[in-house]
Design an enzyme around this catalytic site. Structure first.
Site, PDB file in Angstrom:
ATOM      1  N   HIS A   1      43.784  50.565  37.234  1.00  0.00           N
ATOM      2  CA  HIS A   1      44.002  49.527  38.251  1.00  0.00           C
ATOM      3  C   HIS A   1      42.686  48.949  38.768  1.00  0.00           C
ATOM      4  O   HIS A   1      42.635  48.375  39.845  1.00  0.00           O
ATOM      5  CB  HIS A   1      44.850  50.080  39.395  1.00  0.00           C
ATOM      6  CG  HIS A   1      46.241  50.429  38.976  1.00  0.00           C
ATOM      7  ND1 HIS A   1      47.139  51.063  39.800  1.00  0.00           N
ATOM      8  CD2 HIS A   1      46.901  50.245  37.804  1.00  0.00           C
ATOM      9  CE1 HIS A   1      48.282  51.259  39.154  1.00  0.00           C
ATOM     10  NE2 HIS A   1      48.155  50.776  37.935  1.00  0.00           N
TER      11      HIS A   1
ATOM     12  N   CYS B   1      34.145  37.642  39.361  1.00  0.00           N
ATOM     13  CA  CYS B   1      34.297  36.192  39.487  1.00  0.00           C
ATOM     14  C   CYS B   1      35.580  35.782  38.769  1.00  0.00           C
ATOM     15  O   CYS B   1      35.795  36.133  37.610  1.00  0.00           O
ATOM     16  CB  CYS B   1      33.101  35.482  38.865  1.00  0.00           C
ATOM     17  SG  CYS B   1      33.319  33.695  38.748  1.00  0.00           S
TER      18      CYS B   1
ATOM     19  N   CYS C   1      34.191  33.063  35.692  1.00  0.00           N
ATOM     20  CA  CYS C   1      33.402  33.481  34.519  1.00  0.00           C
ATOM     21  C   CYS C   1      33.487  34.990  34.254  1.00  0.00           C
ATOM     22  O   CYS C   1      32.939  35.482  33.280  1.00  0.00           O
ATOM     23  CB  CYS C   1      31.946  33.058  34.663  1.00  0.00           C
ATOM     24  SG  CYS C   1      30.984  34.045  35.837  1.00  0.00           S
TER      25      CYS C   1
ATOM     26  N   CYS D   1      30.590  33.300  43.177  1.00  0.00           N
ATOM     27  CA  CYS D   1      29.734  33.749  42.079  1.00  0.00           C
ATOM     28  C   CYS D   1      28.386  33.034  42.129  1.00  0.00           C
ATOM     29  O   CYS D   1      28.335  31.815  42.315  1.00  0.00           O
ATOM     30  CB  CYS D   1      30.453  33.454  40.765  1.00  0.00           C
ATOM     31  SG  CYS D   1      29.525  33.879  39.297  1.00  0.00           S
TER      32      CYS D   1
HETATM   33 ZN    ZN Z   1      31.238  33.130  37.856  1.00  0.00          ZN
END
Ligand code: ZN
Length: 159
Positions: A22, A30, A33, A55
């Protein structure tokens, strides 16, 4: 070792080959990405007043790297777990009532591949009848006693 826990304690305890089914709340990921950060990166942004932490690479939204309700588990994690189950001779079920999939499925899969099963859980599970050993107690009280007995046995064999 397969775990459903997201607290990262198995990794911090230096347990080898931990598969966190989990995910982990100790990391952020992010959503765009998939770059992974320590969770402190996300927390520090929030503490500085950035309530939608993002990010540093692509400005995508960060979330804790744990599986949220309704999210699918990561396919690479499931594949690694399948490999472990396929290789095991003895599956120890520790502190799980085996009510949440995919973990609930693993004992039956291991049994079908010829593995033995040992269960330590406070409550009964559906696979208790198929296990070699079933102990209905808290793992926190049983495991230290088992470790102590195994250490004694190992020490007596070495002397
Ligand atoms: Zn990212």
């Amino acid at each position: 070792m397969l775990t459903q826990n997201i607290d990262g304690l198995h990794s911090r305890a230096k347990t080898k080959n931990v598969i966190e089914l989990h995910g982990t709340a100790n990391e952020a990921i992010c959503l765009r990405c998939k770059k992974v950060y320590p969770i402190t990166t996300m927390i520090n942004q929030v503490l500085r007043g950035k309530y939608a932490p993002s990010c540093e690479e692509c400005n995508g939204l960060l979330k804790p790297n744990a599986i949220f309700f309704g999210e699918p588990l990561h396919s690479e994690t499931l594949l690694a777990a399948d490999e472990l189950i396929a290789e095991c001779d003895l599956l120890l079920v520790l502190g799980s009532s085996l009510l949440v999939y995919p973990v609930a499925f693993y004992p039956r899969k291991a049994l079908s591949l010829g593995a033995k099963l040992a269960i330590i859980n406070i409550q009964e599970t559906d696979v208790d009848p198929y296990a070699e050993i079933v102990i209905h107690e808290k793992i926190g009280s049983v495991l230290p006693r088992i470790v102590e007995l195994v250490e004694k046995k190992l020490n007596s064999n070495n002397n």
